[in-house]
Design an enzyme around this catalytic site. Structure first.
Site, PDB file in Angstrom:
ATOM      1  N   ASP A  96       0.826  -1.206   0.000  1.00 41.26           N
ATOM      2  CA  ASP A  96       0.000   0.000   0.000  1.00 41.26           C
ATOM      3  C   ASP A  96       0.862   1.258   0.000  1.00 41.26           C
ATOM      4  OD1 ASP A  96      -2.317  -1.435   0.038  1.00 41.26           O
ATOM      5  OD2 ASP A  96      -2.642  -1.275   2.195  1.00 41.26           O
ATOM      6  N   MET A 125      -8.381   8.547  10.137  1.00 48.75           N
ATOM      7  CA  MET A 125      -8.928   9.034   8.864  1.00 48.75           C
ATOM      8  C   MET A 125      -9.985  10.112   9.068  1.00 48.75           C
ATOM      9  SD  MET A 125      -9.174   5.309   6.983  1.00 48.75           S
ATOM     10  CE  MET A 125      -9.841   4.508   8.453  1.00 48.75           C
ATOM     11  N   LYS A 134      -3.239   3.743  -2.097  1.00 51.36           N
ATOM     12  CA  LYS A 134      -4.452   4.514  -1.845  1.00 51.36           C
ATOM     13  C   LYS A 134      -4.041   5.736  -1.037  1.00 51.36           C
ATOM     14  CE  LYS A 134      -7.615   3.391   1.314  1.00 51.36           C
ATOM     15  NZ  LYS A 134      -8.086   4.552   2.091  1.00 51.36           N
TER      16      LYS A 134
END
Length: 520
Positions: free
Chosen positions: A38, A176, A60
């Site tokens: 990732d 997040m 991402k």
């Protein structure tokens, strides 16, 4: 596991610092046939895998995929079905806001054996690196981990923010939450949480370029916008935040906040990566050359004959012009002959870096020129020593020219060139260039002219201009500086002592007094 199929390992890489991966996870990386990683995975973990490993970037950033989740799922199954053991490397812990459960479920449904190797999650590591204990018997008896990012399939978050706002004497940690911070803090305050509750938002936690913004909860969102905080970031809310001024430890290192691009070949670079990180720097491991062993049986036979027939009344010399030459020469010698064969030979090294590598093997250089260039080595060696009739073994790679051999031969030496390694331009794994261009360095280290040339092979001149514009360029010595200038770049500092120790010294001098950007 079905016969002929490989296995998938869901590995947590930790939140940023490459040393936070588990011992078990690191061991799997070193053995895997394929790797899917990732965006938030530390590049040092990727650059260190086997050259035979297939590498796939599934990045991402800020909710935007370069590879969709269904494509990642299908890729894992495809590779395992081909009989490959697959490392699926994910930031943090795969089972904590990492979609690891979804991926494991897909593997299970498709008959693929898998194993979960937990990682250190951001919720514990990032506050720890910021000097914030998420529990403390005086201030916080529990911690709640929540995501501030709502699923695409849901119109609103299903986290019970109204209930969490009523909890007391604990710590709330939000993953997040950058884009939703104003909304989330508003909901918490509206539901009863004191707007003066201590809070911080930590960007790029556990990395030396971490940014921390602190404010009472009611003002945190505005301040985060002012300071342009971006993902990946973690929000910590609770009285434990007040311990940070006393317990902050990470940002005290002298190179904290300095992002350094290292162009050295991987096989020589890992000790330097560790040194720089220990000093607080963020390392961008971007090797612009690759070194591989080269075996030349004819040259070895010629050398052995020369050494066995050497007359004792004349000096013999081993001449090294690189650390890679030392490493591969010693390895090949041990496989072919007794190292005692070198008895009576004097040893010359082009500079302190090569000399240090020699000392590691038990060989101590008898001569090092005043400046670390091959030209100086040739000139000063012939000026200081009578080489008439002397046997000289010149250890080299594929890029070395014949200048040194010509000078020594003209001085009367019997020179036997011995190539022990090859230098080539590596292919960077997918995602490396993108990360370099997005997070440009403050400093770039060049340790040879070939590392300069390699960079221009890998990247376009436009790309190089874009990330070197604001960077200081450090050169290990005069030959490297000359190549840098020939390529149109400016040398900020050249090492007085032409070695890695000299490079560290120059970096410390250049960035002394820099405190980084921990607290905004």
């Amino acid at each position: 596991m079905a016969e002929g199929k490989g296995k998938v390992y869901l590995i947590g890489a930790g939140p940023g610092d490459p040393d936070l991966i588990s011992v078990k996870g690191k061991a799997i990386l070193e053995q895997c046939d394929a790797l899917i990683y990732d965006y938030l995975t530390p590049l040092e973990l990727i650059i260190g895998v086997s050259q035979n490993c297939e590498i796939y970037f599934a990045g991402k950033r800020g909710g935007h995929f370069s590879t969709e989740q269904n494509e990642i799922n299908e890729l894992m199954v495809k590779l395992a079905t081909e009989g490959k053991n697959v490392a699926r490397l994910k930031g943090g812990d795969p089972f904590i806001f990492g979609r690891g459960g979804e991926e494991a479920e897909y593997l299970c449904r498709n008959g693929i054996d898998f194993e979960v190797i937990p990682g250190i999650t951001a919720g514990t590591a990032v506050p720890g690196y910021a000097g914030i204990p998420i529990t403390d018997r005086r201030y916080s008896s529990y911690a709640v981990l929540a995501t501030g990012h709502k699923s695409k399939t849901k119109e609103i978050s299903d986290v019970p923010w109204e209930s969490l706002a009523k909890l007391r004497n604990g710590t709330l940690i939000i993953y997040m939450g950058v884009e939703e911070l104003e909304s989330l803090s508003g909901r918490l305050i509206k539901s009863g949480l004191d707007p003066d509750t201590p809070a911080v938002i930590i960007e790029r936690g556990t990395e030396p370029t971490q940014h921390i913004v602190g404010a009472p909860l009611g003002r945190l969102a505005v301040k985060a916008i002012e300071k342009k905080i971006r993902p990946p970031s973690l929000v910590v809310i609770g009285k434990v935040v007040e311990l940070r001024p006393m317990l902050a430890w990470f940002e005290k290192a002298p190179l904290f906040g300095v992002r350094i691009m290292v162009t050295r070949p991987v096989e020589l670079a890992f000790p330097l990566y560790r040194r720089l990180r220990k000093l607080g720097a963020e390392v961008l491991p971007c090797p612009t050359i690759a070194v591989s062993e080269h075996r030349d049986e004819e040259a070895w036979n010629r050398m052995l004959i020369l050494l066995n027939n050497r007359r004792g009344d004349r000096d013999g010399w081993l001449v090294f012009t690189s650390q890679a030459g030392v490493r591969h020469f010693i390895g090949q010698l041990k496989a072919k002959s007794d190292i005692k064969l070198l008895g009576g030979l004097k040893v010359a090294a082009v500079g302190e870096g090569t000399a240090a590598e020699l000392r590691e093997t038990g060989l101590h250089p008898d001569f090092i020129p005043s400046k670390a260039t091959v030209a100086n080595l040739a000139t000063q060696l012939t000026e200081k020593f009578d080489l008439r009739g002397a046997v000289v073994i010149r250890v080299k790679g594929n890029l070395g020219d014949a200048m040194l051999e010509d000078v020594l031969t003209a001085a009367g030496a019997k020179v036997s060139p011995l190539r022990t390694y090859s230098v080539s331009v590596p292919r960077w794994p997918a995602g490396f260039k993108e990360k370099l261009l997005e997070t440009p360095p403050n400093a770039i280290i060049f340790t040879s002219g070939s590392t300069v040339d390699g960079m221009f092979e890998i990247l376009s001149e436009k790309e190089i201009q874009s990330f070197t514009r604001g960077a200081m360029i450090f050169s290990i010595g005069p030959s490297t500086s000359q190549r840098i200038r020939q390529r149109g770049l400016t040398v900020a500092r050249e090492c007085e002592n032409h070695s890695i120790e000299g490079m560290i010294k120059e970096l410390l001098a250049a960035f002394s007094g820099k405190t980084g950007e921990s607290e905004k």
